[in-house]
Design a protein around this motif. Structure first.
Motif, mmCIF file in Angstrom:
data_model
loop_
_atom_site.group_PDB
_atom_site.id
_atom_site.type_symbol
_atom_site.label_atom_id
_atom_site.label_comp_id
_atom_site.label_asym_id
_atom_site.label_seq_id
_atom_site.Cartn_x
_atom_site.Cartn_y
_atom_site.Cartn_z
ATOM 1 N N UNK A 218 0.794 -1.356 -0.294
ATOM 2 C CA UNK A 218 0.073 0.137 0.084
ATOM 3 C C UNK A 218 0.920 1.365 -0.070
ATOM 4 N N UNK A 219 1.952 1.355 0.818
ATOM 5 C CA UNK A 219 2.957 2.386 1.030
ATOM 6 C C UNK A 219 3.432 2.557 -0.712
ATOM 7 N N UNK A 220 3.494 1.573 -1.180
ATOM 8 C CA UNK A 220 4.364 1.565 -2.688
ATOM 9 C C UNK A 220 3.233 1.822 -3.987
ATOM 10 N N UNK A 221 1.972 2.180 -3.250
ATOM 11 C CA UNK A 221 0.957 2.418 -4.546
ATOM 12 C C UNK A 221 -0.110 1.481 -4.686
ATOM 13 N N UNK A 222 -0.154 0.378 -4.025
ATOM 14 C CA UNK A 222 -1.351 -0.474 -3.895
ATOM 15 C C UNK A 222 -2.738 0.206 -3.304
ATOM 16 N N UNK A 223 -3.626 -0.344 -3.798
ATOM 17 C CA UNK A 223 -4.777 0.050 -3.108
ATOM 18 C C UNK A 223 -5.181 -0.482 -1.786
ATOM 19 N N UNK A 224 -5.590 -0.143 -0.884
ATOM 20 C CA UNK A 224 -5.819 -0.309 0.624
ATOM 21 C C UNK A 224 -6.745 -1.372 0.885
ATOM 22 N N UNK B 7 14.447 4.415 -13.290
ATOM 23 C CA UNK B 7 13.556 4.780 -12.646
ATOM 24 C C UNK B 7 13.761 5.153 -11.426
ATOM 25 N N UNK B 8 14.670 4.440 -10.609
ATOM 26 C CA UNK B 8 15.161 4.562 -9.366
ATOM 27 C C UNK B 8 15.705 5.772 -9.234
ATOM 28 N N UNK B 9 16.630 6.179 -10.031
ATOM 29 C CA UNK B 9 17.144 7.450 -10.143
ATOM 30 C C UNK B 9 16.278 8.675 -10.012
ATOM 31 N N UNK B 10 15.149 8.395 -11.014
ATOM 32 C CA UNK B 10 14.055 9.403 -11.159
ATOM 33 C C UNK B 10 13.092 9.485 -9.700
ATOM 34 N N UNK B 11 13.112 8.779 -8.967
ATOM 35 C CA UNK B 11 12.296 8.529 -8.105
ATOM 36 C C UNK B 11 10.793 7.979 -8.293
ATOM 37 N N UNK B 12 10.837 7.369 -9.475
ATOM 38 C CA UNK B 12 9.409 6.820 -9.940
ATOM 39 C C UNK B 12 9.170 5.378 -9.165
ATOM 40 N N UNK B 13 10.351 4.726 -8.880
ATOM 41 C CA UNK B 13 10.248 3.611 -8.111
ATOM 42 C C UNK B 13 11.241 3.630 -6.978
ATOM 43 N N UNK B 14 10.732 3.019 -5.691
ATOM 44 C CA UNK B 14 11.658 2.825 -4.597
ATOM 45 C C UNK B 14 12.195 1.074 -4.379
#
Length: 352
Positions: free
Chosen positions: A215-221, A296-303
Motif C-alpha cells: 500500500x505504501x508503494x502504490x497499491x490500493x488499501x 526509474x530509481x534514479x528519477x524517484x519513480x520506483x523505490x
C-alpha cells in the motif's frame, strides 16, 4: 578472497577462494552488497530448484552491486557495433548476472534471456556473487547514478524482473491490475505496473507487513474482488496463488506467471481459465530491463530501499538465509554486506 559456498542442504561454508582476473572486454567488481533471493533460499533448503542441483558446491547470489576493481582491455566493435564499454577503478556499478552465448537463434533475435546455454550467476554450474570479487563481460555492467546507493544497486536485479513483467502485460494505459505475492519481485512488479500507466493496482500477500508495504508503494488499501483485474501478476510461486490470480482476472485478462514453485509443477482448474479466455504468459527473468530499472530509481519513480530490511555481514550469511527462508520479522530482502562502506550506504536498514 573470502567466499560463501553451499555444499548441500543447509551446508554453507565461509572459505578462501582465488580472486578472478578480468580478460578482454571484462570487468572485475569488488562486491559490496548481495541480496538473498527466494531462489537462493530454495537451494539452501532443498539443494536444487527446477531440476538443477548443486553438484560439488555452488556460490549463490545474483542480486549484487559494488565498485569496479579492474577492467580488462576493451573489445573493439565489429561491423559497426560499439564494442565493450569502458570503466574506471572505484566506479560504483551493478550488473546483470548473465553470460549468454550471443550466437544461438534466441540471442540473435534479442531474446538472450532464453539462450539455451545461458550462464547465470548462482545457478549451476556458474558461481554467484557471495564472494569478494566477481568478473563479468563489460556489456552487462551498469554504472549507478548519484543518489542510488550500492545496496539499492543490488536490488536492480529483482526490479528488472518487475520491469520486464510489466512490459509483457502490453499495457495501453488505464487498466486495473493485481499482484499476488508481495516479496521484492511482487513489489517491483507493482511499482512497474503503476509507472507504465495502470490506473490502480491491488495486492495480496498472507504476511501483513508486506501487504502494508505494498500500500505504501502504490497499491490500493482494500483487498481485490474476483474479476477485478485486466492484468494479474502471480509472484508467489504457489498453486493457490496461481488459482487466485485466475480468479482475480477479468474475462479476456492476462495472467503473468512469475513465481517459481517449490515443486517443479503447477496446476489450476482449466475451466476457470478457459471460460474467461485468459492469456497466460510465463516470465523468464528479464530482457534489456536493467537500464530502465536504474533510471526509474534514479528519477524517484520506483523505490527499492524499502526492500532492504535486514543487513548481515558475510560471516553471518547462514543467519541471513535462515531469515529469508522463514519470511519472519518483516523481512523482504535480507542482504549481505561485504564491507563497512556498504553498511553506511544503507542507513536505515535493520541490523542483524
Amino acid at each position: 578472497m573470502k567466499a560463501v559456498r553451499l555444499y548441500g542442504v543447509g551446508d554453507l561454508r565461509l572459505e578462501d577462494a582465488s580472486a578472478p582476473t578480468p580478460g578482454p572486454g571484462e570487468v572485475a567488481i569488488d562486491v559490496e552488497a548481495v541480496g538473498v533471493c527466494a531462489s537462493d533460499a530454495h537451494y539452501y533448503l532443498h539443494g536444487s530448484i527446477g531440476g538443477l542441483t548443486l553438484g560439488d558446491g555452488l556460490i549463490l547470489g545474483h542480486e549484487f552491486a559494488g565498485c569496479v576493481a579492474e577492467a580488462g582491455p576493451p573489445l573493439a566493435g565489429v561491423n559497426g557495433s560499439p564494442g565493450s564499454p569502458s570503466f574506471t577503478p572505484g566506479q560504483r556499478v551493478t550488473a546483470e548476472p548473465v553470460r549468454p552465448c550471443a550466437r544461438c537463434r534466441e540471442c540473435l533475435r534479442g531474446d538472450y534471456h532464453l539462450c539455451r546455454t545461458l550462464l547465470f550467476f548462482g545457478t549451476p554450474p556458474t558461481d554467484g556473487a557471495l564472494r569478494e570479487r566477481v568478473v563479468l563481460p563489460a556489456e552487462w555492467v551498469f554504472p549507478l547514478p548519484d543518489g542510488v546507493s550500492i545496496p539499492e544497486g543490488a536490488m536492480m536485479e529483482p526490479l528488472a524482473v518487475g520491469v520486464y513483467t510489466a512490459e509483457l502485460a502490453e499495457l495501453r494505459g488505464g487498466e486495473t491490475a493485481a499482484v499476488v505475492g508481495c516479496g521484492a519481485i511482487g513489489l517491483s512488479t507493482l511499482q512497474a505496473l503503476r509507472t507504465l500507466g495502470v490506473a490502480q493496482v491491488f495486492a495480496e500477500d498472507p504476511i501483513e507487513f508486506r501487504r502494508g508495504l505494498a500500500v505504501t508503494l502504490g497499491a490500493e488499501a482494500e483487498p481485490p474482488s474476483p474479476g477485478v483485474a485486466d492484468v494479474v501478476a502471480e509472484c508467489a510461486g504457489t498453486p493457490d496463488a496461481l488459482r487466485r490470480a485466475m480468479e482475480l482476472a477479468r474475462p479476456g485478462g492476462v495472467v503473468l506467471v512469475v513465481g517459481i514453485p517449490d515443486e517443479d509443477h503447477i496446476g489450476f482448474p482449466a475451466s476457470a481459465a478457459r471460460r474467461k479466455g485468459l492469456t497466460l504468459k510465463f516470465v523468464r527473468r528479464y530482457r534489456h530491463a536493467f537500464p530502465r530499472a536504474i533510471r526509474w530509481v534514479a528519477e524517484g519513480k520506483v523505490q527499492v530501499k524499502p526492500f532492504l530490511t535486514h543487513r548481515f555481514p558475510l560471516e553471518e550469511t547462514r543467519a541471513a538465509f535462515d531469515l529469508a527462508a522463514s519470511r519472519a520479522d518483516g523481512v523482504v530482502r535480507a542482504w549481505i554486506a561485504l564491507n563497512e562502506e556498504c553498511g553506511r550506504a544503507a542507513a536505515g536498514g535493520k541490523a542483524s
